[in-house]
Design a protein around this motif. Sequence first.
Motif, mmCIF file in Angstrom:
data_model
loop_
_atom_site.group_PDB
_atom_site.id
_atom_site.type_symbol
_atom_site.label_atom_id
_atom_site.label_comp_id
_atom_site.label_asym_id
_atom_site.label_seq_id
_atom_site.Cartn_x
_atom_site.Cartn_y
_atom_site.Cartn_z
ATOM 1 N N LEU A 402 0.805 -1.186 0.064
ATOM 2 C CA LEU A 402 0.056 0.161 0.151
ATOM 3 C C LEU A 402 0.832 1.357 -0.050
ATOM 4 C CD1 LEU A 402 -2.750 -1.028 2.531
ATOM 5 C CD2 LEU A 402 -2.869 -0.946 0.166
ATOM 6 N N GLN A 403 1.906 1.206 0.791
ATOM 7 C CA GLN A 403 2.755 2.511 0.984
ATOM 8 C C GLN A 403 3.523 2.427 -0.505
ATOM 9 O OE1 GLN A 403 5.223 2.130 4.287
ATOM 10 N NE2 GLN A 403 3.826 2.862 5.587
ATOM 11 N N SER A 404 3.957 1.573 -1.141
ATOM 12 C CA SER A 404 4.747 1.786 -2.231
ATOM 13 C C SER A 404 3.865 2.086 -3.415
ATOM 14 C CB SER A 404 5.319 0.193 -2.618
ATOM 15 O OG SER A 404 6.105 -0.236 -1.798
ATOM 16 N N ALA A 405 2.597 1.628 -3.409
ATOM 17 C CA ALA A 405 1.578 2.298 -4.380
ATOM 18 C C ALA A 405 1.192 3.688 -4.226
ATOM 19 C CB ALA A 405 0.190 1.391 -4.360
ATOM 20 N N LEU A 406 1.112 3.974 -2.759
ATOM 21 C CA LEU A 406 0.820 5.394 -2.528
ATOM 22 C C LEU A 406 2.065 6.445 -3.306
ATOM 23 C CD1 LEU A 406 -0.923 7.441 -0.957
ATOM 24 C CD2 LEU A 406 0.445 6.925 1.093
ATOM 25 N N LYS A 407 3.203 5.879 -2.975
ATOM 26 C CA LYS A 407 4.479 6.862 -3.362
ATOM 27 C C LYS A 407 4.177 6.829 -4.917
ATOM 28 C CE LYS A 407 7.428 5.364 0.130
ATOM 29 N NZ LYS A 407 8.825 4.765 0.507
ATOM 30 N N LYS A 408 3.796 6.069 -5.695
ATOM 31 C CA LYS A 408 3.888 5.739 -6.930
ATOM 32 C C LYS A 408 2.683 6.760 -7.460
ATOM 33 C CE LYS A 408 3.032 2.779 -11.097
ATOM 34 N NZ LYS A 408 2.384 1.398 -11.385
ATOM 35 N N ILE A 409 1.542 6.452 -6.784
ATOM 36 C CA ILE A 409 0.307 7.393 -7.233
ATOM 37 C C ILE A 409 0.447 8.780 -7.047
ATOM 38 C CG2 ILE A 409 -2.256 7.803 -6.752
ATOM 39 C CD1 ILE A 409 -2.444 4.920 -6.232
ATOM 40 N N SER A 410 1.177 9.124 -5.902
ATOM 41 C CA SER A 410 1.412 10.505 -5.556
ATOM 42 C C SER A 410 2.443 11.237 -6.480
ATOM 43 C CB SER A 410 2.100 10.831 -4.033
ATOM 44 O OG SER A 410 3.130 9.922 -3.778
ATOM 45 N N ILE A 426 -3.987 6.768 -12.598
ATOM 46 C CA ILE A 426 -4.239 6.492 -11.124
ATOM 47 C C ILE A 426 -5.241 5.529 -10.978
ATOM 48 C CG2 ILE A 426 -5.413 8.068 -9.401
ATOM 49 C CD1 ILE A 426 -2.539 8.819 -10.639
ATOM 50 N N LEU A 427 -6.437 5.579 -11.684
ATOM 51 C CA LEU A 427 -7.592 4.788 -11.476
ATOM 52 C C LEU A 427 -7.281 3.265 -11.534
ATOM 53 C CD1 LEU A 427 -10.247 4.675 -10.315
ATOM 54 C CD2 LEU A 427 -11.186 4.980 -12.622
ATOM 55 N N VAL A 428 -6.481 3.047 -12.431
ATOM 56 C CA VAL A 428 -5.851 1.704 -12.690
ATOM 57 C C VAL A 428 -4.876 1.159 -11.558
ATOM 58 C CG1 VAL A 428 -4.520 0.180 -14.329
ATOM 59 C CG2 VAL A 428 -5.895 1.736 -15.122
ATOM 60 N N LEU A 513 -6.454 8.480 2.656
ATOM 61 C CA LEU A 513 -5.284 8.959 2.479
ATOM 62 C C LEU A 513 -5.219 9.521 0.736
ATOM 63 C CD1 LEU A 513 -2.545 10.299 3.632
ATOM 64 C CD2 LEU A 513 -1.661 8.081 3.374
ATOM 65 N N ILE A 514 -5.568 8.596 -0.284
ATOM 66 C CA ILE A 514 -5.412 8.728 -1.558
ATOM 67 C C ILE A 514 -6.573 9.745 -1.822
ATOM 68 C CG2 ILE A 514 -6.257 7.658 -3.660
ATOM 69 C CD1 ILE A 514 -3.310 6.832 -2.994
ATOM 70 N N THR A 515 -7.421 9.635 -1.116
ATOM 71 C CA THR A 515 -8.525 10.690 -1.835
ATOM 72 C C THR A 515 -8.209 12.032 -1.472
ATOM 73 O OG1 THR A 515 -9.633 10.344 0.430
ATOM 74 C CG2 THR A 515 -10.739 9.379 -1.387
ATOM 75 N N SER A 516 -7.381 12.188 -0.313
ATOM 76 C CA SER A 516 -6.946 13.623 0.289
ATOM 77 C C SER A 516 -5.806 14.079 -0.832
ATOM 78 C CB SER A 516 -6.279 13.366 1.747
ATOM 79 O OG SER A 516 -5.118 12.599 1.614
ATOM 80 N N TYR A 517 -4.974 13.233 -1.552
ATOM 81 C CA TYR A 517 -4.160 13.364 -2.589
ATOM 82 C C TYR A 517 -4.992 13.875 -3.626
ATOM 83 C CZ TYR A 517 -0.038 11.577 0.146
ATOM 84 O OH TYR A 517 0.660 11.568 0.853
ATOM 85 N N LEU A 518 -5.966 13.010 -3.925
ATOM 86 C CA LEU A 518 -6.691 13.260 -5.029
ATOM 87 C C LEU A 518 -7.413 14.679 -5.226
ATOM 88 C CD1 LEU A 518 -8.036 9.788 -6.128
ATOM 89 C CD2 LEU A 518 -6.785 11.176 -7.539
ATOM 90 N N GLU A 519 -8.106 14.999 -3.997
ATOM 91 C CA GLU A 519 -8.896 16.340 -4.100
ATOM 92 C C GLU A 519 -8.304 17.532 -4.494
ATOM 93 O OE1 GLU A 519 -10.521 18.996 -0.382
ATOM 94 O OE2 GLU A 519 -9.665 17.088 0.284
#
Length: 770
Positions: A402-410, A426-428, A513-519
């Motif tokens: 999850l953390q690795s994915a968060l870094k990649k998405i951010s 992002i969605l994928v 946390l992802i939604t806060s980034y996406l916002e």
Amino acid sequence: MRKKFIIGLFVAIFLVLQIWCSSTTLKYPYNGIYLSLNDQQMWVISELDQDGAASKLSIQTGDQVRLVDGQPPELVPSVMKWRVVEKAHSIEIERNGVLHDVRIDKKSDITYDVVPLVEELVCLFMAGYLLKNMRSSGAARLLAMVFLNMALIYMSRGASVRGDMVGKIMIVDFLMLMPVIFFHFLIVFFKEKGKIEWSSRILKYLYTIVFMAAAIRILYLYPPLTYMLYHYDGVFTLSFFIIGFLLNMSMLSILYFKIRKEQSYMSSIIKSVWLSLAISFLPLICFSILPQIVIGQRIINAVFTSGLILIFPISFAYLIASNQLFDIQLIFRRLLFAALLAIAPVSVFTGIFVFSFRDNTTEKEVLFIFIGSLSLVSIVLYAMEYLTTRLEPFLFPRKYILQSALKKISKNLGTISSFRELKEIILVDIVNTLQVMGGAIVFQYKDGAEIICEGDIDEDEIEQLLHSAALIGHPLYSCMEMNRNEEYTSYLVMTRKRTHTLLGKEELQWLSLITSYLEVSMENVYLIRKLKVRLQQLASQLPTETTAQDVQWFRKIMFELQEEERIRIASDLHDTTMQDLFFLKRKLAALGEKNKDNRDQLDQMINFVELINASLRQSCFELNPHLLKEIGLTQTVNMFLEKEAYATPFNLAFSAEHAQPQVMMDLPTQRHIFRIVQELLNNAKKHSQASKVSFKIVETLHSFCLIYEDDGIGFDVNEIRMKEIGESGMGIEQIRSRILHLDGELEQIAESGKGTKLIITIPHKEVISA
């Protein structure tokens, strides 16, 4: 050459000393038998070291020693020089008038064999590391000398306690030298790191005392004076060591009070150095050296307390090498906190150990268990953050994913500029990371909704739930609101996982946390979309504005951006999709050679792949007409229209006339005219309903003329057809904008139901004869 010779000489001397001391240590056990003369001038055992081999033999304090290896004690070198029985194999003692012949065949405790060797290896490693990686720093070189000095002390310890002359001289020489090198290191260190000048005049006096004492010890070679000199030399050496320590502490104290208000960061370093120096040296001085001077007996064996000296140089070597020197106070605070946390469990463990083995446990073992466990647990607690980070993939694999994915998405969020990229990038990743069946990003407007889906998710059902306000809290979906403002509200929706279970608590926290980034990113994408719409509207209106000439820069930027995007898309298609199709065709051909039975079907597939490839090649050409530079505008337009003629629902004709020698236009102008031809042909396909369409180029020395004509439904030239938001084409107004950008003219001859004729005239900016 001279430098290499000196280094080689020192290495050779070091190796010789290492071989000598190690062979002495391994060859002979440490007996630990100390003698003294009684009133009758007879040699009696005054002390037995509990770590020596003699403690395991049937001898006691007070026993009279008659013979050592068959000789009277006064003729034995170790007794004559040091008043100890070492390097001996047997002794004859008298106890209560009875003679006992005792053979010394026991090994000494590992305290005097293994521990100094381990400490020496640590010092040599640290010295080598500093000399190899930090040669440019004078302070680092001096710190390496500190480690080498300590290594020589640990090296000589085993030979020294066994009565070896070389070992005895080495240990006292380097013990005196150590606080002086420490002092020298601190002077250079503070000059390098804080530009603090400290007089080094005292160093020459300190080094002089050390070398003079070393010269006087040559008298050790004269046996009648050896013991007397050794007895006083021991007190002098230990006293000098204490004075050297106090000198270091005094220097640090003076520096601290001198600059504490001027340089806060350096005062913090000085305070931490003072503390670490105290922790390193005070146990040795208070529990080993001072008791030895005052009462002639150590409270704690110096083997254990001397090991603490390593704390100061090792910690500084680590801080200097890792560039964390200015965080020293924070690091020591963390170490102290870790030690305080470790005291309670270590005390409980030690108490259980003592209670369980109370009949077979010595004080030394209890002390070793407590200090060793405390050090180990403190280090583990201090390094917990580093260890957790390193071992996270194995200890907490789901959290790590999850953390690795968060870094990649951010990281990818910074590249998002459209809703298409939002889905593809992002969605994928979110759907794949959570291993759900599908996901969606939903935009709810006042007059409708827009849904971006990925995976297996029912878009119609999501829209119905959205309108009925039943999406949030639905048992089959995990829905989180991202943005809410006057124009729209956005949601992130996830289905159940592929295992048909809902998202867990940890995954929901990650999604939150992802939604806060996406916002923020969603708001930016929405604003980019609105800006693009406004720019498109403005671009379509420019040709009709009287002030259009004042915004030439705007049109130019818009056209350049369009061309850059087309070239990028063409490159992506050529480098990815077309290459993949090429390799697919090769694999199918190879498979056809092996599988003769299905050859016809495979040939059909190869032909189909070739058709797709040809279509993509044509699309790439239309996006990036590279032939303009190679064969010119007329030939490129001719080739383009010839290929298009096979797919158009009308007859397509092209002709070119050159009344004068052909004029060469610059590449940007040619590209603009080619785009105009493309758009005219696209409009003819979509709207003209014509049976015949023709393009004609007439070029003179002073102007270029493009004539378009069809027999279709035509249009009313008085109507202003604005480009709709979201259309892929440029529209007639965008064609006008290009013509205006080229300083050209557009003449429209059209009427509803009677076809269309457009005459585009562009003046040549430069006349270049062929």
